[in-house]
Design a protein around this motif. Structure first.
Motif, short mmCIF file in Angstrom:
data_model
loop_
_atom_site.label_atom_id
_atom_site.label_comp_id
_atom_site.label_asym_id
_atom_site.label_seq_id
_atom_site.Cartn_x
_atom_site.Cartn_y
_atom_site.Cartn_z
N ASN A 1 0.81 -1.21 0.00
CA ASN A 1 0.00 0.00 0.00
C ASN A 1 0.85 1.27 0.00
OD1 ASN A 1 0.94 -0.27 2.61
ND2 ASN A 1 -1.03 0.16 3.60
N THR B 1 3.12 2.82 -2.80
CA THR B 1 3.51 2.64 -4.20
C THR B 1 5.01 2.77 -4.38
OG1 THR B 1 1.37 3.54 -4.86
CG2 THR B 1 3.07 3.40 -6.56
N PRO C 1 -3.62 -2.11 -3.26
CA PRO C 1 -3.25 -1.46 -2.00
C PRO C 1 -4.30 -1.65 -0.91
CG PRO C 1 -2.77 -0.01 -3.83
CD PRO C 1 -3.53 -1.17 -4.39
N HIS D 1 -1.76 3.60 -9.19
CA HIS D 1 -0.80 2.72 -8.50
C HIS D 1 -0.33 1.62 -9.45
CE1 HIS D 1 0.82 -0.04 -5.41
NE2 HIS D 1 0.13 -0.97 -6.03
#
Length: 289
Positions: A84, A86, A109, A122
């Motif tokens: 979670n 990036t 995430p 992400h």
């Protein structure tokens, strides 16, 4: 072609531990022999079933090294890299030895519950940075947020994103992905018991917990499903209906490690905050076995 390599049964390997909770590398080799002899099609290393949140960077590297050396190209390998943060995921992609890895499995995430646009951005960063193809992993029960079919289909257009492990349990969402996905994008089941029905509308296999303990029967069930022999596949599926919920009752991989202990493959030990299967759970599992 990668799609053919990852069609069928992938097993999300557990990480065996000794009683002192150090990694049991001898038991890991025994597990590898067990699942490979059972006919699984590929292995997933360092997934959530491997208790990846409680293994160290050094342990992860040694597990990866051992599996690559021991398997020696017999089946494809998928490696779990997600999170979670990036930026941290991008750093892992740069520092992990992915030589010999067919693809990475990257979980959506968790905990911070990003918007669909946040999830999309992400994964774009991950796909752009990854030296190997990316499989999305949607498991809302663990992450706290769902990757919608619309977001998955947007990401499916990226050249380096080759599939999704769908563990939402939402059949309509899975069907929408199957219907609208681009050719070559893989729909992979993340729910062991839903794989047979998902194969009917386009799933190309599963990344499985149960295949740790029942590799031969589970792999046969998936093979039958992918050949549209649903009557025979359902007969095998029915054998798993009662035991599957027990695999998760006290947390994954607590249940499947209890089965593996019974089969003499590895110990039942897990790292905190998970604890070994209770006597009551073991009793019910053993009765079903």
């Amino acid at each position: 072609m990668i799609r053919e390599k990852l069609r069928g049964t992938g097993v999300a390997l557990v990480t065996p531990f000794k009683e002192d909770l150090s990694v049991d590398y001898d038991a890991l080799k025994k597990l590898l022999d067990f699942v490979l002899d059972g006919g699984v099609n590929y292995l997933v290393i360092n997934g959530t079933t491997a208790e990846s949140v409680t293994t160290t960077t050094e342990e992860k590297a040694e597990i990866l090294r051992l599996v690559k050396q021991y398997v020696n190209g017999r089946v494809p390998l998928v490696y779990g890299i997600g999170g979670n943060n990036t930026q941290h995921v991008l750093e892992l992609l740069q520092t992990t030895d992915l030589d010999g890895i067919t693809a990475i499995l990257s979980v959506s995430p968790y905990y911070n519950k990003p918007s669909q646009q946040g999830i999309y951005q992400h994964y774009l960063q991950v796909a752009n940075a990854s030296p190997v193809p990316v499989i999305l992993y949607n498991v809302p029960g663990r992450t706290g947020s769902n990757v919608t079919a619309e977001t998955t289909l947007r990401l499916a257009l990226h050249d380096n994103i080759i599939g999704v492990k769908e563990a939402s349990g939402n059949i309509e969402q899975c069907m929408a992905i199957a219907k609208h996905k681009p050719e070559g994008f893989m729909l992979i089941s993340g729910d062991d018991l839903l794989t047979v029905p998902m194969a009917a509308f386009g799933a190309e296999g599963v990344i499985s917990v149960l295949a740790n303990a029942f590799p031969d029967k589970f792999s046969k069930m998936i093979e039958l499903s992918l050949n549209y022999q649903f009557k025979e596949a359902t007969a095998l599926l029915n054998d798993f209906v009662d035991i599957n919920p027990l695999m998760y009752e006290e947390g994954n991989p607590v249940g499947v490690k209890a089965v593996l202990e019974r089969f003499g493959v590895c110990s039942p030990f897990v790292r905190l905050p998970l604890v070994e299967a209770s006597a009551g759970l073991k009793d019910r599992v053993y009765k079903l076995l």
